[in-house]
Design an enzyme around this catalytic site. Sequence first.
Site, PDB file in Angstrom:
ATOM      1  N   ASP A 297       1.191  -1.560  -0.304  1.00 43.15           N
ATOM      2  CA  ASP A 297       0.410  -0.193  -0.306  1.00 43.15           C
ATOM      3  C   ASP A 297       0.827   1.174   0.087  1.00 43.15           C
ATOM      4  O   ASP A 297       0.535   2.169  -1.188  1.00 43.15           O
ATOM      5  CB  ASP A 297      -0.634   0.398   1.066  1.00 43.15           C
ATOM      6  CG  ASP A 297      -1.872  -0.736   0.961  1.00 43.15           C
ATOM      7  OD1 ASP A 297      -1.660  -2.033   0.962  1.00 43.15           O
ATOM      8  OD2 ASP A 297      -2.919  -0.523   1.770  1.00 43.15           O
TER       9      ASP A 297
ATOM     10  N   ARG B 178      -0.827   4.200  16.256  1.00 43.62           N
ATOM     11  CA  ARG B 178      -1.356   4.878  16.038  1.00 43.62           C
ATOM     12  C   ARG B 178      -0.843   6.974  16.060  1.00 43.62           C
ATOM     13  O   ARG B 178      -0.178   7.534  15.885  1.00 43.62           O
ATOM     14  CB  ARG B 178      -3.034   5.485  15.770  1.00 43.62           C
ATOM     15  CG  ARG B 178      -3.748   4.593  14.568  1.00 43.62           C
ATOM     16  CD  ARG B 178      -1.898   3.933  13.873  1.00 43.62           C
ATOM     17  NE  ARG B 178      -2.885   2.657  13.042  1.00 43.62           N
ATOM     18  CZ  ARG B 178      -1.780   1.408  12.666  1.00 43.62           C
ATOM     19  NH1 ARG B 178      -0.542   1.458  13.041  1.00 43.62           N
ATOM     20  NH2 ARG B 178      -2.296   0.062  12.173  1.00 43.62           N
TER      21      ARG B 178
ATOM     22  N   ASP C 105      -7.627   3.830  11.935  1.00 44.26           N
ATOM     23  CA  ASP C 105      -6.260   4.308  11.257  1.00 44.26           C
ATOM     24  C   ASP C 105      -6.508   5.904  10.951  1.00 44.26           C
ATOM     25  O   ASP C 105      -6.309   6.722  11.535  1.00 44.26           O
ATOM     26  CB  ASP C 105      -5.726   3.376  11.159  1.00 44.26           C
ATOM     27  CG  ASP C 105      -5.661   2.342  11.811  1.00 44.26           C
ATOM     28  OD1 ASP C 105      -6.014   2.523  12.959  1.00 44.26           O
ATOM     29  OD2 ASP C 105      -5.414   1.264  11.184  1.00 44.26           O
TER      30      ASP C 105
ATOM     31  N   SER D 108      -5.635  -8.158   5.172  1.00 45.25           N
ATOM     32  CA  SER D 108      -4.861  -6.520   5.727  1.00 45.25           C
ATOM     33  C   SER D 108      -4.509  -7.377   7.431  1.00 45.25           C
ATOM     34  O   SER D 108      -5.502  -6.795   8.056  1.00 45.25           O
ATOM     35  CB  SER D 108      -5.703  -5.886   5.991  1.00 45.25           C
ATOM     36  OG  SER D 108      -5.967  -4.608   6.353  1.00 45.25           O
TER      37      SER D 108
HETATM   38  N1  ARG Z   1      -9.662  -2.851  13.545  1.00 45.74           N
HETATM   39  C1  ARG Z   1      -8.784  -2.677  14.612  1.00 45.74           C
HETATM   40  C2  ARG Z   1      -8.771  -1.376  14.711  1.00 45.74           C
HETATM   41  O1  ARG Z   1      -9.379   0.146  14.899  1.00 45.74           O
HETATM   42  C3  ARG Z   1      -7.146  -2.694  13.307  1.00 45.74           C
HETATM   43  C4  ARG Z   1      -7.199  -1.891  12.784  1.00 45.74           C
HETATM   44  C5  ARG Z   1      -6.003  -1.944  11.423  1.00 45.74           C
HETATM   45  N2  ARG Z   1      -6.146  -3.164  11.495  1.00 45.74           N
HETATM   46  C6  ARG Z   1      -5.866  -4.032  10.076  1.00 45.74           C
HETATM   47  N3  ARG Z   1      -4.990  -5.319  10.132  1.00 45.74           N
HETATM   48  N4  ARG Z   1      -5.883  -3.776   8.681  1.00 45.74           N
HETATM   49  O2  ARG Z   1      -8.497  -0.997  15.851  1.00 45.74           O
END
Ligand code: ARG
Length: 403
Positions: free
Chosen positions: A16, A96, A125, A179
């Site tokens: 990505d 994050r 995120d 992902s």
């Molecule tokens: N759903 C989780 C959160 O919002 C993980 C998000 C990132 N994970 C991912 N596999 N892209 O904290």
Amino acid sequence: MTKIEKIVLSYSGGLDTSIILKWLQETYGCEVVTFTADLGQGEELEPARAKAEMSGIKDIRIVDLREEFVSDFVFPMLRANALYEGQYLLGSSIARPLIAKHLVGIAREVGADAIAHGATGKGNDQVRFELAVNALDPSLKVIAPWRQWNIRSRTQLLEYAEKHHIPVPGDKRGEAPFSIDANLLHTSTEGKILENPAEVAPDHIYQRTVDPLDAPDTPEIITIGFEGGDPVSLNGTAMTPAALLSELNGLGGRHGVGRLDLVENRFIGMKSRGIYETPGGTILLAAHRGIESITLDRAAAHLKDEIMPRYAELIYNGFWFAPEREMLQALVDQSQAFVSGEVTLRLYKGSASVISRTSPWSLYSADLVTFEESPVAYDHHDAEGFIRLNGLRLKSWAARNGR
Ligand code: ARG
């Protein structure tokens, strides 16, 4: 489109962000600085440097943030026993704000006017990155390619990669990858077959834990030392926060501890299904509750439990750098002064159970609670009056109902 002079990109070197790097260069025609954080994702980071170099990037930042991640983000969150929707240990959510903090720091250092991230337009995120940047430097612009370009799906993303000769990494089986977001606290896996919550997650998606059914038949006994609410040692050996968490990940993973298959409510408004593996974090949460059980006053402990869902939701929703999170943190932190001592746990086929706890600051009184005769002044008649007064209103209520 607004003119951008210089961009700092949160760059993993994965598919990505490699595509995003190319797209930023083509779209804005300005200098891009890449920032790659080592959060203990267990991936070689040097390939990211090589890839960035190949894309003509001159300023490449790869920074080891493992200790800062665990000591300044994971541990403060653990002091609150934070769980989102009762189960999720917030492994992605808590990473994050740390990444955003460093994006902002580098942007200021190199005089960039924008930061860019690779979070999609449907997830949490993007919110977390951008709220953190807003709170730390309101003058910075944010570029979120997933919301701006014409690519609308993972399939189209793969087509774009092919067209621009960007290599597409396969998963263990050579298929397009899930992902995945990984760091020292957890691995999260979403997408593909998992998007149907009725489908059982296939075993090959698990990365850092064995199936509890395949875990050793012999339990493992471990002792964790706490100091002021934070874990500081394992089996008597003092360890840094990142080293301790990493060691517990190994131990927990071997015993199948910390798997979670969850349907959660995203801040943005939809439900999503993911698989989480948080072996060390699961052990630490059980251990922290264990040490708190003997060192916290009842009302203090219950107040912490009342605010916990609110605090967890703030982190999930991206408000780490908001005043209300800091206020709740101050409350939590103040409660932890005497949360010191040792907790022993048994790891066995997916469980991490507290089996003993000791503290020089323990509030536990065997003399007070004992079923045997006790030297402590406790008048059983006090209990009689205590119950009589508490029962007074229940008697009135029951009598009225029975009329
Ligand atoms: N759903 C989780 C959160 O919002 C993980 C998000 C990132 N994970 C991912 N596999 N892209 O904290």
